[in-house]
Design a protein around this motif. Sequence first.
Motif, PDB file in Angstrom:
ATOM      1  N   GLN A 164      -9.159  -1.854   4.083  1.00 38.16           N
ATOM      2  CA  GLN A 164     -10.183  -1.010   3.464  1.00 38.16           C
ATOM      3  C   GLN A 164      -9.756  -0.516   2.085  1.00 38.16           C
ATOM      4  O   GLN A 164     -10.604  -0.236   1.225  1.00 38.16           O
ATOM      5  CB  GLN A 164     -10.515   0.157   4.386  1.00 38.16           C
ATOM      6  CG  GLN A 164     -11.231  -0.264   5.664  1.00 38.16           C
ATOM      7  CD  GLN A 164     -11.618   0.906   6.547  1.00 38.16           C
ATOM      8  OE1 GLN A 164     -11.876   2.008   6.064  1.00 38.16           O
ATOM      9  NE2 GLN A 164     -11.668   0.672   7.861  1.00 38.16           N
ATOM     10  N   LEU A 165      -8.465  -0.385   1.878  1.00 42.04           N
ATOM     11  CA  LEU A 165      -7.973   0.041   0.569  1.00 42.04           C
ATOM     12  C   LEU A 165      -8.380  -0.939  -0.534  1.00 42.04           C
ATOM     13  O   LEU A 165      -8.591  -0.544  -1.687  1.00 42.04           O
ATOM     14  CB  LEU A 165      -6.448   0.185   0.590  1.00 42.04           C
ATOM     15  CG  LEU A 165      -5.864   1.520   1.019  1.00 42.04           C
ATOM     16  CD1 LEU A 165      -4.364   1.412   1.205  1.00 42.04           C
ATOM     17  CD2 LEU A 165      -6.189   2.599  -0.016  1.00 42.04           C
ATOM     18  N   LYS A 166      -8.518  -2.188  -0.197  1.00 38.97           N
ATOM     19  CA  LYS A 166      -8.785  -3.219  -1.198  1.00 38.97           C
ATOM     20  C   LYS A 166     -10.071  -2.972  -1.965  1.00 38.97           C
ATOM     21  O   LYS A 166     -10.174  -3.326  -3.143  1.00 38.97           O
ATOM     22  CB  LYS A 166      -8.845  -4.597  -0.524  1.00 38.97           C
ATOM     23  CG  LYS A 166      -7.515  -5.064   0.045  1.00 38.97           C
ATOM     24  CD  LYS A 166      -7.666  -6.425   0.732  1.00 38.97           C
ATOM     25  CE  LYS A 166      -6.344  -6.896   1.325  1.00 38.97           C
ATOM     26  NZ  LYS A 166      -6.493  -8.202   2.024  1.00 38.97           N
ATOM     27  N   THR A 167     -11.050  -2.380  -1.317  1.00 42.88           N
ATOM     28  CA  THR A 167     -12.357  -2.195  -1.964  1.00 42.88           C
ATOM     29  C   THR A 167     -12.653  -0.736  -2.275  1.00 42.88           C
ATOM     30  O   THR A 167     -13.771  -0.409  -2.676  1.00 42.88           O
ATOM     31  CB  THR A 167     -13.469  -2.755  -1.060  1.00 42.88           C
ATOM     32  OG1 THR A 167     -13.437  -2.082   0.213  1.00 42.88           O
ATOM     33  CG2 THR A 167     -13.282  -4.249  -0.836  1.00 42.88           C
ATOM     34  N   LEU A 168     -11.694   0.140  -2.117  1.00 42.18           N
ATOM     35  CA  LEU A 168     -11.921   1.570  -2.354  1.00 42.18           C
ATOM     36  C   LEU A 168     -11.877   1.861  -3.851  1.00 42.18           C
ATOM     37  O   LEU A 168     -10.912   1.502  -4.535  1.00 42.18           O
ATOM     38  CB  LEU A 168     -10.854   2.388  -1.621  1.00 42.18           C
ATOM     39  CG  LEU A 168     -11.173   3.856  -1.347  1.00 42.18           C
ATOM     40  CD1 LEU A 168     -12.361   3.962  -0.395  1.00 42.18           C
ATOM     41  CD2 LEU A 168      -9.957   4.551  -0.749  1.00 42.18           C
ATOM     42  N   PRO A 169     -12.895   2.506  -4.415  1.00 40.43           N
ATOM     43  CA  PRO A 169     -12.899   2.804  -5.857  1.00 40.43           C
ATOM     44  C   PRO A 169     -11.684   3.616  -6.311  1.00 40.43           C
ATOM     45  O   PRO A 169     -11.162   3.386  -7.403  1.00 40.43           O
ATOM     46  CB  PRO A 169     -14.199   3.600  -6.038  1.00 40.43           C
ATOM     47  CG  PRO A 169     -15.090   3.119  -4.945  1.00 40.43           C
ATOM     48  CD  PRO A 169     -14.175   2.870  -3.781  1.00 40.43           C
ATOM     49  N   ARG A 170     -11.239   4.560  -5.471  1.00 41.30           N
ATOM     50  CA  ARG A 170     -10.066   5.372  -5.825  1.00 41.30           C
ATOM     51  C   ARG A 170      -8.818   4.802  -5.144  1.00 41.30           C
ATOM     52  O   ARG A 170      -7.982   5.538  -4.609  1.00 41.30           O
ATOM     53  CB  ARG A 170     -10.313   6.832  -5.416  1.00 41.30           C
ATOM     54  CG  ARG A 170     -11.442   7.483  -6.222  1.00 41.30           C
ATOM     55  CD  ARG A 170     -11.920   8.787  -5.618  1.00 41.30           C
ATOM     56  NE  ARG A 170     -10.929   9.849  -5.649  1.00 41.30           N
ATOM     57  CZ  ARG A 170     -10.760  10.698  -6.658  1.00 41.30           C
ATOM     58  NH1 ARG A 170     -11.496  10.585  -7.761  1.00 41.30           N
ATOM     59  NH2 ARG A 170      -9.858  11.660  -6.596  1.00 41.30           N
ATOM     60  N   LYS A 171      -8.699   3.481  -5.195  1.00 41.28           N
ATOM     61  CA  LYS A 171      -7.639   2.770  -4.473  1.00 41.28           C
ATOM     62  C   LYS A 171      -6.251   3.267  -4.836  1.00 41.28           C
ATOM     63  O   LYS A 171      -5.421   3.517  -3.956  1.00 41.28           O
ATOM     64  CB  LYS A 171      -7.741   1.269  -4.748  1.00 41.28           C
ATOM     65  CG  LYS A 171      -6.590   0.478  -4.120  1.00 41.28           C
ATOM     66  CD  LYS A 171      -6.619  -0.988  -4.517  1.00 41.28           C
ATOM     67  CE  LYS A 171      -5.385  -1.708  -3.968  1.00 41.28           C
ATOM     68  NZ  LYS A 171      -5.354  -3.141  -4.374  1.00 41.28           N
ATOM     69  N   GLU A 172      -5.947   3.378  -6.124  1.00 41.19           N
ATOM     70  CA  GLU A 172      -4.580   3.719  -6.527  1.00 41.19           C
ATOM     71  C   GLU A 172      -4.166   5.086  -5.998  1.00 41.19           C
ATOM     72  O   GLU A 172      -3.042   5.272  -5.529  1.00 41.19           O
ATOM     73  CB  GLU A 172      -4.463   3.675  -8.050  1.00 41.19           C
ATOM     74  CG  GLU A 172      -4.581   2.266  -8.618  1.00 41.19           C
ATOM     75  CD  GLU A 172      -4.365   2.242 -10.122  1.00 41.19           C
ATOM     76  OE1 GLU A 172      -4.053   3.303 -10.699  1.00 41.19           O
ATOM     77  OE2 GLU A 172      -4.504   1.157 -10.724  1.00 41.19           O
ATOM     78  N   ILE A 173      -5.082   6.046  -6.065  1.00 37.61           N
ATOM     79  CA  ILE A 173      -4.783   7.386  -5.556  1.00 37.61           C
ATOM     80  C   ILE A 173      -4.568   7.339  -4.053  1.00 37.61           C
ATOM     81  O   ILE A 173      -3.563   7.835  -3.527  1.00 37.61           O
ATOM     82  CB  ILE A 173      -5.933   8.354  -5.900  1.00 37.61           C
ATOM     83  CG1 ILE A 173      -5.971   8.600  -7.412  1.00 37.61           C
ATOM     84  CG2 ILE A 173      -5.775   9.681  -5.158  1.00 37.61           C
ATOM     85  CD1 ILE A 173      -7.186   9.393  -7.870  1.00 37.61           C
ATOM     86  N   ALA A 174      -5.516   6.731  -3.335  1.00 41.11           N
ATOM     87  CA  ALA A 174      -5.439   6.687  -1.875  1.00 41.11           C
ATOM     88  C   ALA A 174      -4.227   5.899  -1.392  1.00 41.11           C
ATOM     89  O   ALA A 174      -3.555   6.286  -0.421  1.00 41.11           O
ATOM     90  CB  ALA A 174      -6.722   6.091  -1.307  1.00 41.11           C
ATOM     91  N   GLU A 175      -3.929   4.813  -2.073  1.00 43.52           N
ATOM     92  CA  GLU A 175      -2.806   3.972  -1.664  1.00 43.52           C
ATOM     93  C   GLU A 175      -1.486   4.713  -1.802  1.00 43.52           C
ATOM     94  O   GLU A 175      -0.601   4.608  -0.935  1.00 43.52           O
ATOM     95  CB  GLU A 175      -2.791   2.693  -2.500  1.00 43.52           C
ATOM     96  CG  GLU A 175      -1.843   1.625  -1.979  1.00 43.52           C
ATOM     97  CD  GLU A 175      -2.073   0.295  -2.663  1.00 43.52           C
ATOM     98  OE1 GLU A 175      -2.040  -0.729  -1.967  1.00 43.52           O
ATOM     99  OE2 GLU A 175      -2.306   0.285  -3.897  1.00 43.52           O
ATOM    100  N   THR A 176      -1.335   5.486  -2.865  1.00 43.62           N
ATOM    101  CA  THR A 176      -0.115   6.280  -3.039  1.00 43.62           C
ATOM    102  C   THR A 176       0.007   7.311  -1.927  1.00 43.62           C
ATOM    103  O   THR A 176       1.088   7.506  -1.354  1.00 43.62           O
ATOM    104  CB  THR A 176      -0.126   6.987  -4.407  1.00 43.62           C
ATOM    105  OG1 THR A 176      -0.183   6.010  -5.444  1.00 43.62           O
ATOM    106  CG2 THR A 176       1.126   7.835  -4.585  1.00 43.62           C
ATOM    107  N   ALA A 177      -1.097   7.983  -1.593  1.00 37.76           N
ATOM    108  CA  ALA A 177      -1.074   8.980  -0.517  1.00 37.76           C
ATOM    109  C   ALA A 177      -0.730   8.335   0.821  1.00 37.76           C
ATOM    110  O   ALA A 177       0.044   8.891   1.610  1.00 37.76           O
ATOM    111  CB  ALA A 177      -2.426   9.681  -0.429  1.00 37.76           C
ATOM    112  N   ILE A 178      -1.288   7.163   1.068  1.00 37.55           N
ATOM    113  CA  ILE A 178      -1.016   6.463   2.330  1.00 37.55           C
ATOM    114  C   ILE A 178       0.440   6.013   2.418  1.00 37.55           C
ATOM    115  O   ILE A 178       1.119   6.200   3.432  1.00 37.55           O
ATOM    116  CB  ILE A 178      -1.962   5.247   2.484  1.00 37.55           C
ATOM    117  CG1 ILE A 178      -3.393   5.712   2.763  1.00 37.55           C
ATOM    118  CG2 ILE A 178      -1.459   4.310   3.577  1.00 37.55           C
ATOM    119  CD1 ILE A 178      -3.581   6.416   4.083  1.00 37.55           C
TER     120      ILE A 178
END
Length: 425
Positions: A280-294
């Motif tokens: 789901q991260l692949k298509t998330l507009p705020r991917k970079e922010i969310a990926e760092t948090a994850i």
Amino acid sequence: MNIRYLSDYTIPRPSLDQGTEEQRKSVQAIIEDVRHNGDQAVKNYTAKFDGADLSSLKVEDDEMDEAVLKMDEKTWSVLNEAAANITAFHERQTQQSWMTTQENGTILGQKVTPLDAVGIYVPGGTAAYPSSVLMNAIPAQVAGVKRVVMVTPPGPDGKVPAGVLAAARLAGVREIYKIGGAQAIAALAFGTETIERVDKITGPGNIFVALAKREVFGIVDIDMIAGPSDITVLADHTAHAREVAADLLSQAEHGELSQANLVTTSPELAEAVAHEVHQQLKTLPRKEIAETAINKQSVIYVAQSLEEAVQAVNQIAPEHLEIQLENAMEAVGKIRHAGAIFVGRYSSEPIGDYFAGPNHTLPTSGTARFSSPLSVEDFVKKSSIISYSEAAFIENAEKVAHFARLEGLEAHARAVEARFSDKRR
């Protein structure tokens, strides 16, 4: 996401971000500057940090009118319905003054009084938050606060997002200033030529806002020191991995320091959720922010039993807790520490963020161990009422004087005896 087995791992106790020494000194300097130089200092910092060169700090009525006109019918309808839900929930929190009379004529009671003036901080930056306006302003209005002041950082064009202004109009806020950061907190706490000081400040913000609220506490009251947003999902084999992953990402996208944890009794669900989050991260507009948090802040914990899982949840003391278990409601009574509890498959966390009615300003960083969501009670103060009858005074004066001397406070004892001796003449 990292998967850890609770039998082999101890969950670290969460703590509030205290900021760096450089950040604290910067905030202290800003507060002192605003305290002594008022509007000009605020304008200077707004130009420096927000890129907006303002001639006036105040949002005028025509700007609010324009914001409302920009709202499409559906958006305005949704905001209205959300506001109605929030109002209805908070109206149930109101408390009345009360008094009771004892047989000896003593009257005891409590007087509930709304605060005179509160300031609500609405974050800006990477997103606009009309929901924060409703969640802070509505309980203040329900409590009967006379003056509700809103501050929010402007964009480089010197404007506040239309959705934020429309929500303010809906919530009855008429005094709004285009300022943010530590300088906004200082202006609310000490006042400037344009902004009259308030008695309490509520609302979340970044680390500089949090540190500023800490600095001015005591000059004014504050709601809490808000840290990064967090969510924990408590789930078993009946939960749906795709839905759990989506709920975790709903908080991870808030910021790089956000936490999104899963506590589960199912190793299979743990693996499936980890895969789903990645997909789901692949298509998330705020991917970079969310990926760092994850990747840096978030963990999937696997428990050997539901009891161990619940114990882990209480140790985390999450801001948001979702319970997705076969018998979800049965687990609610076992939860001791959580800001808001979302029960069942269809109680996704964003339902509480925007629409259901309970407040979304919640204790973060494990502070749900000792604090509660923002409520009407945050916008009132209470005074005790004590009225002793002559009979009650004669009955208890010697006991009070004895207690005072027990603490070595002779004047306290004599204050009582000055009346008591007169009654015995």
